[in-house]
Enzyme design. Structure first.
Site, PDB file in Angstrom:
ATOM      1  N   GLU A 120     -13.650  13.351  -6.131  1.00  0.00           N
ATOM      2  CA  GLU A 120     -12.749  13.733  -7.248  1.00  0.00           C
ATOM      3  C   GLU A 120     -11.560  14.748  -6.642  1.00  0.00           C
ATOM      4  OE1 GLU A 120     -12.500  15.708 -11.650  1.00  0.00           O
ATOM      5  OE2 GLU A 120     -14.476  16.062 -10.486  1.00  0.00           O
ATOM      6  N   ARG A 136     -29.051  16.666  -0.530  1.00  0.00           N
ATOM      7  CA  ARG A 136     -27.661  17.366  -0.111  1.00  0.00           C
ATOM      8  C   ARG A 136     -28.018  18.428   1.128  1.00  0.00           C
ATOM      9  NH1 ARG A 136     -23.867  18.251  -4.148  1.00  0.00           N
ATOM     10  NH2 ARG A 136     -23.366  20.098  -3.357  1.00  0.00           N
ATOM     11  N   LYS A 146     -18.327  23.828  -4.961  1.00  0.00           N
ATOM     12  CA  LYS A 146     -17.017  23.477  -5.047  1.00  0.00           C
ATOM     13  C   LYS A 146     -16.348  24.915  -6.069  1.00  0.00           C
ATOM     14  CE  LYS A 146     -15.117  19.509  -5.373  1.00  0.00           C
ATOM     15  NZ  LYS A 146     -14.561  18.326  -5.709  1.00  0.00           N
TER      16      LYS A 146
END
Length: 556
Positions: A30, A256, A266
């Site tokens: 994104e 992850r 983020k």
């Protein structure tokens, strides 16, 4: 799970003729922030699988949230991926380009009776969803007719309703043990200008709905994503199945990867930047790709780090020293080794007369002892040099092997010197100068072996040294997490010694004119990189990438 198992799964699909098209993977960021080391893991995972099967790697921007996205991030992401060496070539796509197809897919679900417009407020939707142990409750709007839903959804697209007043939901099962299947939201109303499509749309699909459709449009075969999407996989498959997608892509998950002492969230990264706790997204203490690049990490070292981890099944905490080890392994045969004195102490060689009438001479020193192909360089030596202040002790402690009063050491690539006198500041008592003599017969490379000394020191000629500022970096956080609880702040968890500036360091003239991102090994200090932001023609600035000591070897 190692990559060999992933290759086995994909190979079985290829050999079984599951797809009539080439293997295709994708990385779908994104564009609302900058990429970080976790992103590099996902990028390399998808890129590596596509390459191994002569397939295609797509970069697709998941840009269906106009409130946070910007072209600034698009450009940065493309540049970072190119720098990593994972170029998608011409395969760069935007989810916003598929707006009409995604909308048509939603209409198709409504016509099948598999989607409905719901007027519940966001709070009511949450309350009706139930819990992990209790089933949800059907929305009172769940049984609207197909015709009514089509009309309302058309009105949503045409801007007839305010933001957040209605949503389109999938009709699946409010009693499902998987909460993601309890009539998830597919579309929401959001009157906001999009960075690419402007005001053409006022409804936007949610990621879980747009993602499988975008994969299908692009011909993705294997949608490799992080473990947080594992519980979303049944919805991914439900969408493709209900849309009767031929040769539907398969979603598979990997764990992850987080690093000790750094922030990869983020949200947390944004807090650090917005709160001015760091210089910006490219602060060398951050694990953003921009920060790592500015600090001096190489694409090759990051790739080696990722491949060394392998394909993990669960969320994994990796010691930052493993990344540093990969960097050292990459640079040890690449970076020229130069002498840099970070805390200079003046040494006057009282009996030095120079060579051939000059007050200095040029000594030949290897550029890299690990790699003879890098050749040699000429280093000026004179009667006044600087050494590291810590390399001299007037009253040496046990085991000290450097210069002392009355003691001898070898200057790297030069001569053996002996300290005869210590000069101090009358007011402070600080040592300001050492007066030494050198032995002309002991020149390095001359074959002299008349006596041995225990220490060898690096040095820089006073009349030839280049002034530079040097930043020494340590881990950003005191521990491995962000602020704890409602009262915690970043000031409580940031390591106060995470950065230290040393001004007026002296470097040998070989580094003069070093280009931004040029990398060197400073003897005994570590690997350093010319700062791409601060360094210029009028001033050289270097960042320490890593010290020479490799703690990862000990931990292994």
């Amino acid at each position: 799970m190692k990559r060999t198992i992933w290759r086995k799964l994909i190979r079985e699909d290829v050999e079984g003729g599951v797809y009539s098209r080439a293997v295709c993977t994708r990385f779908p960021p994104e564009p609302n922030g900058y990429l970080h080391i976790g992103s590099a893991f996902a990028i390399h995972t998808n890129y590596d699988m596509a390459r191994r099967f002569n397939g295609v790697f797509n970069l697709r921007f998941d840009d269906t949230n106009p409130l946070k996205e910007d072209m600034e991030y698009v450009k940065a992401i493309i540049e970072d991926i190119e720098w990593l060496g994972c170029s998608p070539g011409e395969h760069i796509y935007y989810g916003s380009d598929y707006s009409e197809q995604i909308y048509s897919s939603a209409v198709a679900l409504i016509r099948k009776g598999k989607a409905y417009v719901c007027d519940l407020s966001p709070e009511e939707v949450t309350a009706f969803r139930g819990t992990l142990t209790e089933p949800g409750t059907n929305s009172p709007y769940r049984e609207r007719t197909v015709e009514e839903n089509l009309s309302l959804f058309s009105g949503m697209r045409n801007g007839e309703y305010p933001s957040g007043s209605r949503v389109l939901r999938a009709k699946i099962d409010m009693g499902s043990p998987n909460i993601n299947l309890r009539d998830p939201i597919l579309y929401r109303i959001l009157h906001a200008e999009h960075y690419r499509t402007g005001e053409a749309w006022c409804i936007y699909p949610l990621y879980d709905f747009a993602h499988p459709i975008q994969d299908a449009i692009e011909g993705v075969t294997h949608s490799l994503c992080s473990l947080e999407f594992k519980d979303h996989r049944p919805l991914y498959e439900w969408v493709l199945n209900e849309l009767e997608t031929a040769e539907a892509p398969k979603q598979r998950e990997f764990g992850r990867v987080n690093l000790t002492g750094v922030v990869t969230s983020k949200r947390y990264l944004r807090q650090l930047v917005a709160g001015n706790y760091v210089e910006g997204w490219d602060d060398p203490r951050l694990p953003t790709l921009r920060g790592l690049r500015r600090r001096g990490f190489t694409p090759e070292s990051i790739k080696s780090f990722v491949l060394g981890i392998g394909m993990v099944r669960n969320q994994t905490m990796v010691d930052f020293s493993m990344l540093e080890h990969s960097l050292r392994q990459d640079l040890k045969a690449k970076a020229p080794s130069v002498m840099a004195v970070l805390d200079p102490l003046k040494v006057v060689i009282t009996n030095y007369s120079g060579q051939a009438g000059e007050n200095f001479e040029l000594l030949e020193i290897d550029n890299n002892s690990e790699n003879p192909e890098l050749g040699t360089r000429k280093v000026p030596f004179s009667g006044v040099v600087y050494i590291e202040r810590e390399d001299f002790m007037e009253e040496p402690s046990p085991g000290f092997r450097r210069l002392t009063t009355g003691g001898e050491v070898r200057l790297k690539g030069a001569y053996i010197i002996k300290c005869n006198e210590v000069v101090k500041d009358a007011a402070t008592g600080e040592i300001t100068e050492l007066r030494c003599t050198y032995d002309l017969e002991t020149k390095s490379g001359s074959g002299f072996n008349g006596r041995k000394v225990k220490g060898t020191l690096h040095w820089v000629s006073a009349g030839h040294g280049i002034r530079a500022d040097v930043y020494l970096y340590e881990k950003l956080l005191k521990d491995n997490e962000g602020p704890k609880g409602d009262t915690g702040t970043w000031g409580d968890v940031i390591n106060p010694d995470s950065v230290k500036l040393l001004k007026n360091c002296l470097l040998e003239p070989f580094v003069e004119g070093a280009l931004p991102e040029a990398k060197f090994q400073f003897m005994r200090h570590g690997y350093f990189c010319a700062d791409s932001k601060r360094s210029g023609e009028d001033r050289l600035v270097f960042n320490r990438i890593v010290p020479l000591k490799d703690s990862w070897k000990g931990k292994k």
